[in-house]
Design an enzyme around this catalytic site. Structure first.
Site, PDB file in Angstrom:
ATOM      1  CD  GLU A 181      60.809 -41.415  10.196  1.00 15.13           C
ATOM      2  OE1 GLU A 181      60.248 -41.929  11.181  1.00 15.13           O
ATOM      3  OE2 GLU A 181      60.485 -40.308   9.731  1.00 15.13           O
ATOM      4  CB  CYS A 195      64.864 -36.057   1.656  1.00 14.92           C
ATOM      5  SG  CYS A 195      65.233 -35.125   3.157  1.00 14.92           S
ATOM      6  CB  CYS A 202      68.953 -33.354  15.081  1.00 12.57           C
ATOM      7  SG  CYS A 202      69.855 -31.873  14.548  1.00 12.57           S
ATOM      8  CB  CYS A 206      65.739 -26.353  14.912  1.00  9.89           C
ATOM      9  SG  CYS A 206      67.388 -26.015  14.261  1.00  9.89           S
ATOM     10  CB  CYS A 209      63.167 -29.400  13.620  1.00  9.28           C
ATOM     11  SG  CYS A 209      63.695 -30.913  12.780  1.00  9.28           S
ATOM     12  CB  SER A 306      68.362 -24.238   7.873  1.00 11.60           C
ATOM     13  OG  SER A 306      67.030 -24.248   8.293  1.00 11.60           O
ATOM     14  CG  ASN A 308      64.757 -21.535   9.235  1.00  8.46           C
ATOM     15  OD1 ASN A 308      64.240 -21.617   8.119  1.00  8.46           O
ATOM     16  ND2 ASN A 308      65.512 -22.504   9.730  1.00  8.46           N
ATOM     17  CB  CYS A 426      60.460 -29.788   5.337  1.00  9.20           C
ATOM     18  SG  CYS A 426      61.814 -28.814   5.999  1.00  9.20           S
TER      19      CYS A 426
END
Length: 454
Positions: A181, A195, A202, A206, A209, A306, A308, A426
């Site tokens: 995507e 993006c 992945c 995380c 996510c 990132s 966080n 996001c």
């Protein structure tokens, strides 16, 4: 399923398949993606160009299904002795840097000037060629050679979804049937951002996510990354205006696919091609320190980290990569590496999770953490998704958090959700299957917060 340092992936077994790329430099004790079935393959060196099996180079409708050509895997014919026969293969044009394309064109007996003309038609002059028929002005013999030896496209358009705020989510099918995507985000100020994804799934896991729930399926090739930006300009420039910015913030951890990401970024900023400004191509990482060093030394593009969390305890939980590269190491590395960069600021991304990392104490710790690092800070609203255990911080509390940072002299921005009604925001990309990456144990002090918000 394999867990190590919070990194999660699935084994992919493939017989009679040859991985035609260099092995990744980064390893966190994950399974190899490919098992080569013949010992004789081990002596075959990496080929100088991206190789794919033969397929038509004629124009196809953007939504048409394509033949089973793979830019990552090449089905290899063998002779009676088990020796691979590569005589039938084609090169994937968008998998080559300009220098590689020039070398390849010369190896076919044509002038370097022909390579430049081809490059401009692939990436520049508002052509963004997808097939031979779109290469106007090229030598007839050169076009014939391309039709016999080259493939133009690495992606097939599957769908385009439009959110209520004008954000577009583009779904692409890869040659092996997997789906990635890409998101195009228009802005009222005349800036439109694409993006792009760098992996299918992945491995970082995380906890906030959605893509991380998929685990890692495979890396994208440089061609598959670059073509997302090419497709975005080709499909949407007339509707949303010029696409000016690229962010590597889609599916995947870009630095887990560092070779292809650096190559794709270099292609994007080439002045005779897509010609994005290096300052407007931003590559994001969860904090892979060795690859971060390499990126800052080799690439001219911008870096986002990132972050966080402001403590190792919280970051170990929500970003398991912190167990390998903790906050102190990550921030010290940035301080050291940025000393050699002139007029360069890193972008810290901070996804705000209600009751987890959004307290006044977190804001004050964040101020201390970024001291001595030239930076900007993006405060990002968490975007809920299926199975999520977190809730977004309220807008009022985000503003309070921002004001504390700003009063201390930090350059800070609020980044509210875009495209969330089409799962384009996001942290919302991808589609986990039945087997998903594990949720990690919640630290005791946060259990009541998550239970109350459930």
């Amino acid at each position: 399923m394999e867990t190590s340092c919070g990194v999660w992936t699935r084994r992919l077994r493939a017989n009679h398949l040859l991985l035609l790329k260099k092995p990744p430099l980064f390893s966190l004790n994950v399974f190899s993606l490919v098992t080569i079935s013949h010992a004789s393959f081990s002596s075959l060196k990496t080929l100088p160009f991206p190789i794919i099996s033969r397929g038509s180079t004629h124009c196809r409708p953007l939504t048409a299904a394509r033949s089973s050509i793979s830019p990552l895997f090449c089905t290899v014919n063998q002779d009676d002795n088990g020796v691979p026969d590569l005589g039938f293969s084609k090169v994937l044009l968008k998998g080559m840097s300009y220098r590689e394309l020039e070398t390849w064109v010369q190896s076919k007996g044509f002038r370097p000037g022909q390579a430049l003309m081809l490059w401009k038609r692939l990436y520049g002059n508002n052509i963004w060629a997808h097939c031979i028929n779109e290469l106007e002005g090229l030598n007839k013999d050169f076009k014939k050679m391309l039709s016999e030896n080259a493939e133009f496209r690495a992606l097939t358009l599957k769908d385009v979804l439009t959110a209520s705020d004008g954000t577009r989510k583009i779904l692409f099918t890869l040659e092996d049937g997997k789906v990635i995507e890409t998101v195009v985000i228009p802005c009222d100020r005349g800036r439109t951002t694409v993006c792009v994804s760098s992996q299918v799934g992945c491995a970082m896991n995380c906890q906030f996510c959605y893509t991380g729930r998929m685990g890692l399926k495979r890396n994208l090739t440089a061609a598959e990354i670059v073509e997302q930006a090419v497709f975005a300009r080709r499909l949407l420039s007339g509707k949303v205006g010029s696409i000016t910015n690229v962010v590597f913030m889609g599916m995947g951890e870009p630095f887990h696919n560092i070779d292809n990401v650096i190559k794709a970024a270099d292609i994007m900023v080439h002045e005779q091609g897509l010609h994005f400004s290096p300052r407007k191509v931003t590559v994001s990482t969860s904090g892979l320190v060795p690859q971060l060093k390499r990126f800052l030394r080799e690439s001219t593009c911008a870096l986002a980290v990132s972050l966080n969390a402001t403590t190792d305890e919280v970051r170990n939980w929500i970003m398991p990569i912190n167990r390998k590269y903790n906050l102190a190491l990550l921030l010290k590395t940035l301080q050291e590496e940025l000393r050699a960069k002139h007029n360069y600021k890193v972008l810290f991304e901070y996804v705000m999770l209600a009751g987890v990392n959004d307290s006044v104490e977190d804001a004050r710790r964040l101020i201390d953490l970024v001291q001595g690092i030239p930076c900007k800070i993006n405060l990002i609203s968490f975007n809920p998704h299926s199975g999520s255990q977190f809730k977004p911080t309220s807008e009022e509390k985000m503003i309070e958090f921002r004001n504390i940072l700003a009063e201390a002299g930090c350059v800070v921005f609020l980044r509210l959700s875009r495209g969330d009604d089409q799962m384009a925001a996001c942290g919302q990309l991808g589609k986990p299957g039945e087997i998903q990456a594990p949720l990690l144990r919640v630290p005791a002090q946060f259990r009541s917060v998550l239970e109350a918000s459930a």
